[in-house]
Design a protein around this motif. Structure first.
Motif, PDB file in Angstrom:
ATOM      1  N   GLU A 199      -5.382   4.836  -0.719  1.00  0.00           N
ATOM      2  CA  GLU A 199      -5.452   6.167  -1.340  1.00  0.00           C
ATOM      3  C   GLU A 199      -6.049   6.013  -2.731  1.00  0.00           C
ATOM      4  OE1 GLU A 199      -2.632  10.075  -2.184  1.00  0.00           O
ATOM      5  OE2 GLU A 199      -1.730   8.075  -2.160  1.00  0.00           O
ATOM      6  N   ALA A 200      -7.349   6.350  -2.872  1.00  0.00           N
ATOM      7  CA  ALA A 200      -8.039   6.211  -4.153  1.00  0.00           C
ATOM      8  C   ALA A 200      -8.040   7.499  -4.957  1.00  0.00           C
ATOM      9  CB  ALA A 200      -9.470   5.739  -3.908  1.00  0.00           C
ATOM     10  N   ASP A 201      -7.400   8.552  -4.449  1.00  0.00           N
ATOM     11  CA  ASP A 201      -7.292   9.811  -5.197  1.00  0.00           C
ATOM     12  C   ASP A 201      -6.077   9.723  -6.103  1.00  0.00           C
ATOM     13  OD1 ASP A 201      -7.349  12.332  -6.178  1.00  0.00           O
ATOM     14  OD2 ASP A 201      -7.324  13.361  -4.246  1.00  0.00           O
TER      15      ASP A 201
ATOM     16  N   ARG B 176      -5.715  11.258  -8.935  1.00  0.00           N
ATOM     17  CA  ARG B 176      -5.485  12.497  -9.682  1.00  0.00           C
ATOM     18  C   ARG B 176      -4.511  13.418  -8.947  1.00  0.00           C
ATOM     19  NH1 ARG B 176      -9.965  12.781 -13.331  1.00  0.00           N
ATOM     20  NH2 ARG B 176     -11.590  11.258 -12.792  1.00  0.00           N
ATOM     21  N   HIS B 177      -4.623  13.432  -7.642  1.00  0.00           N
ATOM     22  CA  HIS B 177      -3.764  14.334  -6.866  1.00  0.00           C
ATOM     23  C   HIS B 177      -3.343  13.620  -5.578  1.00  0.00           C
ATOM     24  CE1 HIS B 177      -2.048  18.150  -5.761  1.00  0.00           C
ATOM     25  NE2 HIS B 177      -2.679  18.130  -4.587  1.00  0.00           N
ATOM     26  N   PRO B 178      -2.484  12.636  -5.679  1.00  0.00           N
ATOM     27  CA  PRO B 178      -2.071  11.860  -4.491  1.00  0.00           C
ATOM     28  C   PRO B 178      -1.188  12.694  -3.565  1.00  0.00           C
ATOM     29  CG  PRO B 178      -0.810  11.174  -6.413  1.00  0.00           C
ATOM     30  CD  PRO B 178      -1.841  12.126  -6.920  1.00  0.00           C
ATOM     31  N   THR B 179      -1.390  12.534  -2.244  1.00  0.00           N
ATOM     32  CA  THR B 179      -0.611  13.291  -1.258  1.00  0.00           C
ATOM     33  C   THR B 179      -0.117  12.435  -0.101  1.00  0.00           C
ATOM     34  OG1 THR B 179      -2.676  13.874  -0.147  1.00  0.00           O
ATOM     35  CG2 THR B 179      -1.827  15.456  -1.747  1.00  0.00           C
ATOM     36  N   VAL B 180      -0.574  11.153  -0.032  1.00  0.00           N
ATOM     37  CA  VAL B 180      -0.173  10.320   1.116  1.00  0.00           C
ATOM     38  C   VAL B 180       1.333  10.098   1.131  1.00  0.00           C
ATOM     39  CG1 VAL B 180      -0.404   8.020   2.144  1.00  0.00           C
ATOM     40  CG2 VAL B 180      -2.419   9.212   1.284  1.00  0.00           C
ATOM     41  N   TYR B 181       1.918   9.980  -0.041  1.00  0.00           N
ATOM     42  CA  TYR B 181       3.366   9.710  -0.095  1.00  0.00           C
ATOM     43  C   TYR B 181       4.162  10.851   0.535  1.00  0.00           C
ATOM     44  CZ  TYR B 181       3.885  13.000  -3.967  1.00  0.00           C
ATOM     45  OH  TYR B 181       3.926  14.135  -4.741  1.00  0.00           O
ATOM     46  N   LYS B 182       3.611  12.076   0.470  1.00  0.00           N
ATOM     47  CA  LYS B 182       4.325  13.204   1.082  1.00  0.00           C
ATOM     48  C   LYS B 182       4.337  13.080   2.594  1.00  0.00           C
ATOM     49  CE  LYS B 182       3.088  16.461  -2.600  1.00  0.00           C
ATOM     50  NZ  LYS B 182       2.404  17.746  -2.925  1.00  0.00           N
TER      51      LYS B 182
ATOM     52  N   LEU C 183      -0.331  -0.316  10.849  1.00  0.00           N
ATOM     53  CA  LEU C 183      -1.167   0.208   9.784  1.00  0.00           C
ATOM     54  C   LEU C 183      -0.529  -0.109   8.444  1.00  0.00           C
ATOM     55  CD1 LEU C 183      -3.478   1.992   8.657  1.00  0.00           C
ATOM     56  CD2 LEU C 183      -1.982   3.978   9.016  1.00  0.00           C
ATOM     57  N   ASP C 184      -1.347  -0.661   7.532  1.00  0.00           N
ATOM     58  CA  ASP C 184      -0.910  -0.911   6.161  1.00  0.00           C
ATOM     59  C   ASP C 184      -1.519   0.174   5.268  1.00  0.00           C
ATOM     60  OD1 ASP C 184       0.459  -3.084   7.001  1.00  0.00           O
ATOM     61  OD2 ASP C 184      -1.056  -4.558   6.385  1.00  0.00           O
ATOM     62  N   ILE C 185      -0.700   0.624   4.304  1.00  0.00           N
ATOM     63  CA  ILE C 185      -1.119   1.725   3.450  1.00  0.00           C
ATOM     64  C   ILE C 185      -0.928   1.322   2.005  1.00  0.00           C
ATOM     65  CG2 ILE C 185      -0.732   4.151   2.834  1.00  0.00           C
ATOM     66  CD1 ILE C 185       0.385   4.539   5.672  1.00  0.00           C
ATOM     67  N   LEU C 186      -1.978   1.539   1.200  1.00  0.00           N
ATOM     68  CA  LEU C 186      -1.923   1.302  -0.233  1.00  0.00           C
ATOM     69  C   LEU C 186      -2.052   2.664  -0.912  1.00  0.00           C
ATOM     70  CD1 LEU C 186      -1.897  -0.594  -2.696  1.00  0.00           C
ATOM     71  CD2 LEU C 186      -4.394  -0.770  -2.480  1.00  0.00           C
ATOM     72  N   THR C 187      -0.920   3.142  -1.440  1.00  0.00           N
ATOM     73  CA  THR C 187      -0.940   4.450  -2.090  1.00  0.00           C
ATOM     74  C   THR C 187      -1.625   4.357  -3.447  1.00  0.00           C
ATOM     75  OG1 THR C 187       1.247   4.045  -3.027  1.00  0.00           O
ATOM     76  CG2 THR C 187       1.163   5.153  -0.884  1.00  0.00           C
TER      77      THR C 187
ATOM     78  N   GLU D 295      -9.434   6.866   1.021  1.00  0.00           N
ATOM     79  CA  GLU D 295      -9.399   8.312   0.782  1.00  0.00           C
ATOM     80  C   GLU D 295      -9.735   8.556  -0.685  1.00  0.00           C
ATOM     81  OE1 GLU D 295      -7.124  12.069  -0.375  1.00  0.00           O
ATOM     82  OE2 GLU D 295      -6.087  10.153  -0.366  1.00  0.00           O
ATOM     83  N   THR D 296     -10.788   9.382  -0.944  1.00  0.00           N
ATOM     84  CA  THR D 296     -11.294   9.592  -2.306  1.00  0.00           C
ATOM     85  C   THR D 296     -11.110  11.039  -2.735  1.00  0.00           C
ATOM     86  OG1 THR D 296     -13.532  10.194  -1.626  1.00  0.00           O
ATOM     87  CG2 THR D 296     -13.035   7.829  -1.808  1.00  0.00           C
ATOM     88  N   PRO D 297     -11.224  11.305  -4.051  1.00  0.00           N
ATOM     89  CA  PRO D 297     -11.130  12.699  -4.526  1.00  0.00           C
ATOM     90  C   PRO D 297     -12.342  13.509  -4.069  1.00  0.00           C
ATOM     91  CG  PRO D 297     -10.720  11.136  -6.314  1.00  0.00           C
ATOM     92  CD  PRO D 297     -11.269  10.340  -5.166  1.00  0.00           C
ATOM     93  N   PRO D 298     -12.288  14.851  -4.181  1.00  0.00           N
ATOM     94  CA  PRO D 298     -13.434  15.702  -3.803  1.00  0.00           C
ATOM     95  C   PRO D 298     -14.654  15.411  -4.671  1.00  0.00           C
ATOM     96  CG  PRO D 298     -11.426  17.001  -4.003  1.00  0.00           C
ATOM     97  CD  PRO D 298     -11.102  15.649  -4.548  1.00  0.00           C
TER      98      PRO D 298
END
Length: 718
Positions: free
Chosen positions: A553-555, A557-563, A596-600, A634-637
């Protein structure tokens, strides 16, 4: 990268009917809600209206006119009333004058009908709001009266229907009957006044015509005496006959004179030669000359006979010669006499022609004078005759008008059916209002929904996808179905349509490129809330079914993966690794469902762009590449910040996520243009949250049938 082949290739230019109607099904509950809301409002409104009653009276207005008429304009018209006249009677019934008479006779200005509103007492404040505190003026009452009154001729008949609508049944009957009675009284008034006006007018006309007749007769007699006219027509006839005879005589004499002129000219030319003159037919035809010619021939024969028998000096021959000479001398004298006679005849003929022409000129002048007299006389005589005829006609009309004093109208008017008190209300028809409001509300709202979808500048239909040429369309993901707001992890496994669409995207990524499949994939979008986080997470899970995958998760500014994963919002992640505050094993979390491994994103830094621009980030991606088969970032807009453009330099492929119903075309084009300017490896566009495009009919029919699916336990990483 091959941009010529796309997994989705619409083949029809027309908008499919299903795509046009699919917004109705997608928003069916909203349509039903607003339709029922409007219907309920109309039903409630209709319940507040007072019931209306209407009564009708039928009046007959015929065109049975007598041979004479009592109106001034139609004084000499003996035909029946025209359709325009009958139509005028209908308009009289609708006139303001009639309305004022009815209102005055029934005292309607003080009636509750015109002092209260149209609402009943269910809502007292609403009823009081429209109740009038003061007596309405005659103008206000007339205006409302006309709104309630209907005058309608019955087609093909002489009948007219008078209908009045009121909140009071008895009043509707009274007004309908009173309108008819008022019209009957009006007919009596107008035709009484018409008779008096017509009689007076006829008397005035007779007086004027008598004066004109007397003046015209006096003018005729004066003219007769001044010109001494006794029988102008007889004299004119005689002069006309005389003129005809003189004309014929003049023509005949002119012809005779012309004939004599030819003879006269010949005589004058050969007057010295008797031999030439005797050749004239008018001379040879004379009896005296003919006898002398015969005597000459006899004397010549006798002389010839004696010449053969005797000598020149013989007495008989000398005697014969003397006789011949005497005859010839006589012939010459006769010719002279005839010539003199012909000359005299020619001169006499000229005198006759001249005299006849003079008489003819005088006759013509006399005839012209008589003609002028006759024309003037005839004019005066016609004027006298016309005035006599007009005077006689008006005198007859005056006597007929006096004799028809009891006749009342051009039209016969009578009641066929008088109005009766209505027992059933005529309005409002609450059932019809509710049904029509439901139908109209449903139709209008449906049209608004369809037009809104068609006019939206988004990629929400196959036609729009076909016309989109900025980048290939890799996949169309249907709207993600959640059973409830709390469920997150298990939704991926329950929505088979979405799962199969993600697998289609995975296949497109692996087999669409000419070179080897991309290992590091960045997922971005135009603006926030387009679903790129959900697409990245579900695509990573799809790849994890076959290989070892890392989702970054490279966003920041507004991270949402943790949700989505029910993680702590401030747990260590990518920013912590780049800041060297934590180790890798402290930042990576493993998905509980799949391999699956996830890096927030970790703690949000003050300047995320500076973190992503570090060489350490590029080195970190390379390190992860040694341990994982696939890396999804995953990147910002793109249109919001430049983070995605920086990250695109470190990846093998960029997927551009677009919300099918919200993202505008210009936003998509602007984002793709920024990526292409940075030479980003854009592989294609992913349409997310599509509601109107049927991506796969087979998925709808087959994968929704849970009996066809055998659930196997998922492989978990130990």
């Amino acid at each position: 990268m091959n941009h010529d082949v796309t997994p989705i290739n619409p083949t029809q230019d027309e908008v499919a009917l299903k795509e046009v109607l699919s917004p109705l099904w997608t928003r069916r509950w909203k349509i039903v809600f607003f339709t029922l809301l409007i219907t309920c409002i109309v039903a409630f409104y209709s319940s507040l209206l007072k019931p209306s009653f209407q009564a009708s009276a039928i009046l007959q207005i015929g065109s049975n006119k007598p041979s004479n008429t009592l109106s001034i304009n139609d004084a000499f018209n003996e035909s029946s009333a025209s359709q325009e006249q009958i139509q005028t009677q209908y308009e009289l019934l609708r006139s303001r004058k009639f309305a004022e008479r009815v209102i005055s006779r029934l005292n309607l200005t003080k009636h509750e009908e015109f002092n209260s509103g149209k609402y009943n007492d269910k809502l007292p404040f609403l009823a009081e709001l429209y109740r009038k505190d003061t007596t309405p003026t005659i103008d206000q009452t007339v205006r409302e009266f006309h709104q309630r009154l209907t005058i309608k001729p019955i087609a093909g008949t002489e009948l007219v229907n008078i209908t009045f609508r009121s909140y009071f049944p008895e009043l509707s009957k009274q007004v309908a009957n009173q309108v008819g009675q008022t019209y009957l009284h009006y007919q009596d008034e107008i035709h009484g006044a018409s008779k008096e006006a017509t009689s007076q007018w006829l008397v005035d006309q007779l007086e004027e015509l008598g004066k004109k007749l007397e003046a015209s007769e006096r003018a005729l007699q004066t003219y007769r005496e001044e010109q001494g006219i006794v029988d102008i027509r007889g004299i004119a006839g005689l002069v006309s006959a005389e003129l005809t005879e003189l004309t014929s005589a003049a023509l005949k004499m002119s012809k005779d004179a012309d004939d004599l002129k030819v003879t006269y000219d010949y005589i004058q030319k050969h007057k010295s030669s008797v031999e030439q003159l005797v050749e004239l037919q008018k001379i040879t035809n004379k009896p005296a000359f003919s006898q002398l010619r015969i005597s000459e021939e006899r004397a010549e024969r006798k002389l010839n006979e004696l010449s053969q028998r005797y000598g020149p000096k013989h007495p008989k021959r000398i005697t014969a010669q003397a006789d011949l000479n005497a005859i010839r001398i006589n012939m010459a004298e006769t010719v002279d006499e005839i010539v003199m006679s012909l000359e005299k005849d020619y001169l006499n003929a000229l005198e006759k022609v001249k005299g006849t022409n003079q008489r003819l000129d005088k006759a013509k002048q006399h005839y012209l004078r008589l003609t002028r007299l006759q024309n003037k006389f005839s004019q005066l005589e016609r004027e006298v005759d016309t005035n006599k005829e007009l005077y006689s006609n008006y005198l007859v009309r005056l006597k007929e008008a006096d004799a028809m004093g009891n006749y009342k109208a051009n039209f016969y008017v009578r009641f066929i059916d008088k109005a009766i008190t209505p027992k059933n209300k005529s309005a409002p028809n609450r059932s019809l209002m509710v049904i029509m409001s439901f139908i109209l509300a449903f139709a209008v709202i449906s049209i608004i929904v369809i037009m809104r979808e068609l006019l939206m500048d988004t990629l929400n239909s196959r036609r729009k996808l076909e016309n989109f040429n900025d980048a290939p369309i890799l996949a169309v993901l249907p709207k993600f179905r959640r059973k409830n707001k709390q469920s997150t992890e298990l939704d991926y496994f329950n929505d088979n349509r979405f799962t199969e669409a993600v697998r289609t995207l995975r296949t497109a990524i692996l087999f669409n490129a000419e070179k080897k499949p991309p290992k590091v994939i960045a997922i971005t979008s135009s603006v926030p809330n387009e679903g790129k986080t959900t697409v990245a997470l579900q695509l990573a899970r799809s790849f994890s079914e076959m290989e070892k995958v890392l989702l970054i998760e490279a966003d920041m500014r507004h991270p949402t993966v943790y949700k989505n994963l029910d993680l702590a919002p401030h747990r260590p992640g990518l920013s912590n690794l780049l800041a060297k505050t934590h180790q890798i094993n402290e930042c990576i979390v493993r998905d509980s469902q799949v391999k699956l491994d996830i890096l927030t994103s970790g703690i949000t830094p003050a300047n995320p762009l500076a973190f992503l621009s570090m060489k350490r980030f590029n080195m970190l991606i390379k390190v992860f590449g040694n341990f994982y088969d696939r890396i999804i970032i995953e990147t910002p807009p793109v249109n919001a910040v430049s983070d995605a453009v920086i990250i695109s330099r470190n990846v093998d492929s960029v997927l551009y996520v677009v919300h099918g119903s919200k993202t505008k075309r210009d936003q998509i084009s602007a984002g793709l243009r920024l990526l292409k300017q940075a030479n980003a490896p854009v592989q294609g566009v992913v349409i997310n949250q599509s509601e109107n495009i049927d991506t796969d009919k087979y998925h709808n029919k087959y994968y929704n049938d849970m009996a066809n699916i055998i659930k196997l336990p998922m492989r978990k990483q130990g």
